[in-house]
Scaffold this motif. Sequence first.
Motif, PDB file in Angstrom:
ATOM      1  N   PRO A 140       0.813  -1.219   0.000  1.00  0.00           N
ATOM      2  CA  PRO A 140       0.000   0.000   0.000  1.00  0.00           C
ATOM      3  C   PRO A 140       0.846   1.269   0.000  1.00  0.00           C
ATOM      4  N   ARG A 141       1.950   1.234   0.739  1.00  0.00           N
ATOM      5  CA  ARG A 141       2.795   2.423   0.787  1.00  0.00           C
ATOM      6  C   ARG A 141       3.381   2.731  -0.582  1.00  0.00           C
ATOM      7  N   TYR A 142       3.853   1.706  -1.280  1.00  0.00           N
ATOM      8  CA  TYR A 142       4.445   1.941  -2.595  1.00  0.00           C
ATOM      9  C   TYR A 142       3.379   2.370  -3.609  1.00  0.00           C
ATOM     10  N   ARG A 143       2.177   1.816  -3.486  1.00  0.00           N
ATOM     11  CA  ARG A 143       1.103   2.215  -4.385  1.00  0.00           C
ATOM     12  C   ARG A 143       0.814   3.709  -4.244  1.00  0.00           C
ATOM     13  N   ASN A 144       0.702   4.162  -3.031  1.00  0.00           N
ATOM     14  CA  ASN A 144       0.428   5.584  -2.817  1.00  0.00           C
ATOM     15  C   ASN A 144       1.626   6.448  -3.191  1.00  0.00           C
ATOM     16  N   PHE A 145       2.839   5.932  -2.976  1.00  0.00           N
ATOM     17  CA  PHE A 145       4.028   6.668  -3.382  1.00  0.00           C
ATOM     18  C   PHE A 145       4.031   6.905  -4.898  1.00  0.00           C
ATOM     19  N   LEU A 146       3.631   5.884  -5.662  1.00  0.00           N
ATOM     20  CA  LEU A 146       3.596   6.035  -7.116  1.00  0.00           C
ATOM     21  C   LEU A 146       2.540   7.049  -7.533  1.00  0.00           C
ATOM     22  N   ARG A 147       1.449   7.111  -6.818  1.00  0.00           N
ATOM     23  CA  ARG A 147       0.448   8.133  -7.130  1.00  0.00           C
ATOM     24  C   ARG A 147       1.057   9.526  -7.020  1.00  0.00           C
ATOM     25  N   VAL A 148       1.869   9.713  -5.996  1.00  0.00           N
ATOM     26  CA  VAL A 148       2.512  11.016  -5.806  1.00  0.00           C
ATOM     27  C   VAL A 148       3.568  11.247  -6.881  1.00  0.00           C
ATOM     28  N   ALA A 149       4.407  10.232  -7.128  1.00  0.00           N
ATOM     29  CA  ALA A 149       5.481  10.376  -8.111  1.00  0.00           C
ATOM     30  C   ALA A 149       4.941  10.627  -9.508  1.00  0.00           C
ATOM     31  N   ARG A 150       3.791  10.059  -9.822  1.00  0.00           N
ATOM     32  CA  ARG A 150       3.194  10.240 -11.147  1.00  0.00           C
ATOM     33  C   ARG A 150       2.390  11.536 -11.255  1.00  0.00           C
ATOM     34  N   GLY A 151       2.262  12.257 -10.141  1.00  0.00           N
ATOM     35  CA  GLY A 151       1.524  13.519 -10.164  1.00  0.00           C
ATOM     36  C   GLY A 151       0.035  13.373 -10.028  1.00  0.00           C
ATOM     37  N   SER A 152      -0.457  12.202  -9.597  1.00  0.00           N
ATOM     38  CA  SER A 152      -1.894  11.978  -9.455  1.00  0.00           C
ATOM     39  C   SER A 152      -2.436  12.449  -8.115  1.00  0.00           C
ATOM     40  N   ALA A 153      -1.589  12.758  -7.160  1.00  0.00           N
ATOM     41  CA  ALA A 153      -2.028  13.225  -5.841  1.00  0.00           C
ATOM     42  C   ALA A 153      -1.229  14.461  -5.465  1.00  0.00           C
ATOM     43  N   ARG A 154      -1.936  15.552  -5.207  1.00  0.00           N
ATOM     44  CA  ARG A 154      -1.260  16.797  -4.831  1.00  0.00           C
ATOM     45  C   ARG A 154      -1.312  17.051  -3.329  1.00  0.00           C
ATOM     46  N   LEU A 155      -2.065  16.240  -2.608  1.00  0.00           N
ATOM     47  CA  LEU A 155      -2.125  16.344  -1.152  1.00  0.00           C
ATOM     48  C   LEU A 155      -1.594  15.046  -0.571  1.00  0.00           C
ATOM     49  N   VAL A 156      -0.531  15.135   0.229  1.00  0.00           N
ATOM     50  CA  VAL A 156       0.131  13.963   0.798  1.00  0.00           C
ATOM     51  C   VAL A 156       0.189  14.107   2.304  1.00  0.00           C
ATOM     52  N   VAL A 157      -0.194  13.055   3.014  1.00  0.00           N
ATOM     53  CA  VAL A 157      -0.095  13.033   4.466  1.00  0.00           C
ATOM     54  C   VAL A 157       0.655  11.775   4.862  1.00  0.00           C
ATOM     55  N   GLY A 158       1.370  11.833   5.970  1.00  0.00           N
ATOM     56  CA  GLY A 158       2.102  10.651   6.398  1.00  0.00           C
ATOM     57  C   GLY A 158       2.961  10.917   7.605  1.00  0.00           C
ATOM     58  N   THR A 159       3.721   9.902   7.973  1.00  0.00           N
ATOM     59  CA  THR A 159       4.640  10.000   9.102  1.00  0.00           C
ATOM     60  C   THR A 159       6.039  10.326   8.593  1.00  0.00           C
ATOM     61  N   ARG A 160       6.988  10.333   9.475  1.00  0.00           N
ATOM     62  CA  ARG A 160       8.364  10.803   9.325  1.00  0.00           C
ATOM     63  C   ARG A 160       8.913  10.838   7.893  1.00  0.00           C
ATOM     64  N   ASN A 161       8.991   9.705   7.220  1.00  0.00           N
ATOM     65  CA  ASN A 161       9.641   9.654   5.911  1.00  0.00           C
ATOM     66  C   ASN A 161       8.808  10.249   4.790  1.00  0.00           C
ATOM     67  N   ALA A 162       7.551  10.580   5.076  1.00  0.00           N
ATOM     68  CA  ALA A 162       6.736  11.278   4.083  1.00  0.00           C
ATOM     69  C   ALA A 162       7.282  12.672   3.800  1.00  0.00           C
ATOM     70  N   ALA A 163       8.188  13.155   4.633  1.00  0.00           N
ATOM     71  CA  ALA A 163       8.803  14.462   4.393  1.00  0.00           C
ATOM     72  C   ALA A 163       9.547  14.504   3.068  1.00  0.00           C
ATOM     73  N   PHE A 164       9.890  13.328   2.510  1.00  0.00           N
ATOM     74  CA  PHE A 164      10.596  13.260   1.226  1.00  0.00           C
ATOM     75  C   PHE A 164       9.648  12.990   0.049  1.00  0.00           C
ATOM     76  N   ALA A 165       8.359  12.948   0.273  1.00  0.00           N
ATOM     77  CA  ALA A 165       7.419  12.592  -0.793  1.00  0.00           C
ATOM     78  C   ALA A 165       7.600  13.515  -1.998  1.00  0.00           C
ATOM     79  N   PRO A 166       7.629  12.960  -3.231  1.00  0.00           N
ATOM     80  CA  PRO A 166       7.893  13.778  -4.422  1.00  0.00           C
ATOM     81  C   PRO A 166       6.672  14.573  -4.888  1.00  0.00           C
ATOM     82  N   VAL A 167       6.195  15.467  -4.046  1.00  0.00           N
ATOM     83  CA  VAL A 167       5.014  16.268  -4.364  1.00  0.00           C
ATOM     84  C   VAL A 167       5.357  17.249  -5.485  1.00  0.00           C
TER      85      VAL A 167
END
Length: 698
Positions: A270-297
């Motif tokens: 699930p984490r990788y699935r949501n990560f790909l949504r962000v990397a592909r530009g399909s999600a502009r709002l990202v929430v998460g814990t510690r390592n989400a600080a690096f999310a490719p928004v």
Amino acid sequence: MDQSLQPSLLAGFDLSAPLPGIPHMASTLPVARVVIDSALPHLDRPFDYLVPAELDAAAQPGVRVKVRFGGQELAGFLVERLGHSEPGIKLQPLRAVVSPEVVLSAEVLAVARAVAERYAGGVWDVLRSAVPARMARVETEKTEAGDGEHGDEPPVAGPAIDAPAVKGPAGDPGGDPAAPLLSEYHGGADFARMLRTGQSPRAVLSAVPNRPGDWPGLLLEASELVLASGRGVLIVVPDARDLARLCAVLDERLGAHAYARLTAEDGATPRYRNFLRVARGSARLVVGTRNAAFAPVTNLGLAVIWDDADNSHAEPRAPYHHAREVLLLRCGIENAGLLLAAPGRSAEAQRLVRSGWAHELEADRKLLRAHAPRVIAASDEFEAERDPLLHAARLPAAAWREAKAALARGPVLVQVARTGFMPALRCERCRTPARCTACNGPLALGEARGAPACGWCGLVAHDWSCVECGFMRLRAASIGADRTAEELGRAFPGIKVVAATGAKPLHTVPDAPALVVATPGAEPVAANGYAAVLLLDGDRMMAREGLRTGEEVLNRWMGAACLARGRDATEGHPGGGTVVVAGDPTEPMRALVRFDAAAYAQAELDERRALGLPPAVRTAMVKGPAGTADKFMDALVLGEEVRRHGPVLLGEGEHRWLLFFSYAQGPAVTAALRALRATFSAAKEPVVAIRIDPDGIL
């Protein structure tokens, strides 16, 4: 570049012509620069490889690759394509492109490099936190409407998601979103206007409790303003409890598919699935814990961190970065806004306000008095006169009285210092701490009818006797959450008692009479707030040695106090809430009574500036085998302004050194530490451990 370490093959040939044993190379930009998976400090730099023609299309910056290095095959990230390498360097071809999926953006790579420089660590160690492990099956799924509700279901057919639909504060779609909650703070309206118009303000805020939607509603309001401006938002929270609370508000307001959730607790797939949504530009709002600080928004407009003083924001693996500092660096690199919001105030956040780097969004005292719970210090003179046994009571009369009255209106939260039943034991006669006879570890009692056991080696001490007086009976030196729950069950017969600890997490409790016993940071949220909050073990919490003890205790108290109902009865919060804090009078306790964590943080910061202690200054710890650590420090060339303290003998043959330096000196100090460790690594010296701005050392 050190040519002796560069992978070798052949050089000086026309790459467009085939050679025996060498494949055709890409006709344009034939050189790939790769960051390899290596923990060796002297290999912490990119290496150049040739791009075979058959990998030309897939070998794009940001993809995962396999390369040959030092006789073995290593993983890596392709970070750049070049027309040529340095003269005279012999290059090997890429072995494989693991996946054509671009998972490392240029912006995140720049942040990873900045984090590695700040913490004197390796870039690959940072990338390990920034990019989750690959799940090959997920990459074949399409980013569709069913993708990523909480990352636990595969996608279903439907239109691709572009961005969440932003609604106004009353739920009406369209129009410019308003900011009623932010506007309650001094400077909040200007902050909201800047977010709405595409600017990048920076602010620090201590949240007022018991407002509509509470702190998740406040963060959502700021996010809606940024999303309406066409930019992305990133929100980082400490743990699963806070994430669940935030996601519940987002689900209700925006819908479960309108954001991506990144947390390791959801599982790798699930984490990788949501990560790909962000990397592909399909999600502009990202929430998460510690390592989400690096999310490719994409086009990041605002980064938010909730409760930056929580220890869960600190990465336990090298280079031991903190999510707050990652976001500070990221906002500077990507020109994004930043909001540090919390129930209290960390000294680091107050330093940002004091330096002028961030603006303080301050709540009006009248608003705070109306919505914050009433706080009673059980140790004040009035309560001491009413309770002659206060000095010996773990549950003061004021706490018992408030709990009894509050249980008629709803649940009561009881915060205790430690988990377990009796986590520490003493001799009943001479009070000598009970220790294990095998390893000298502390003895603890896990349950009422159990036998004491060692907390280190697990040995059960059936026939324990005191080494000082020979007595064979034990007494509690510390009471844990389980024992407290048992005692409260006897004190309040007929009332349900619930325990919530890190080992037995509980996120929510219903709005019904119950005693909820929890350790700091594990307090569940009551549906309509707690009718009363009892903060026990204040003296035990304050007795822990450390520079930050008072700050951490106040932050834990503020977090629990904000779960109580407001002082006055309001719709949905029947009956006023009360907080009772037990323990000797201290400055953190006085700050809690005033509900003014900012003033306490400022006083702490002023005192530490006078003493030259963090966070007024920065620190570095160097630790390793005594001879190596001392040799490392002797070779370290720094200015006279950098203070050195050490060596301190930590154990058999191990030394620790401390460095104190200003923020202006920080880049030079960390660069010198990184360079010298790389030199020692190349010389095959034992590697020393380096930690920058470590917690728990002072």
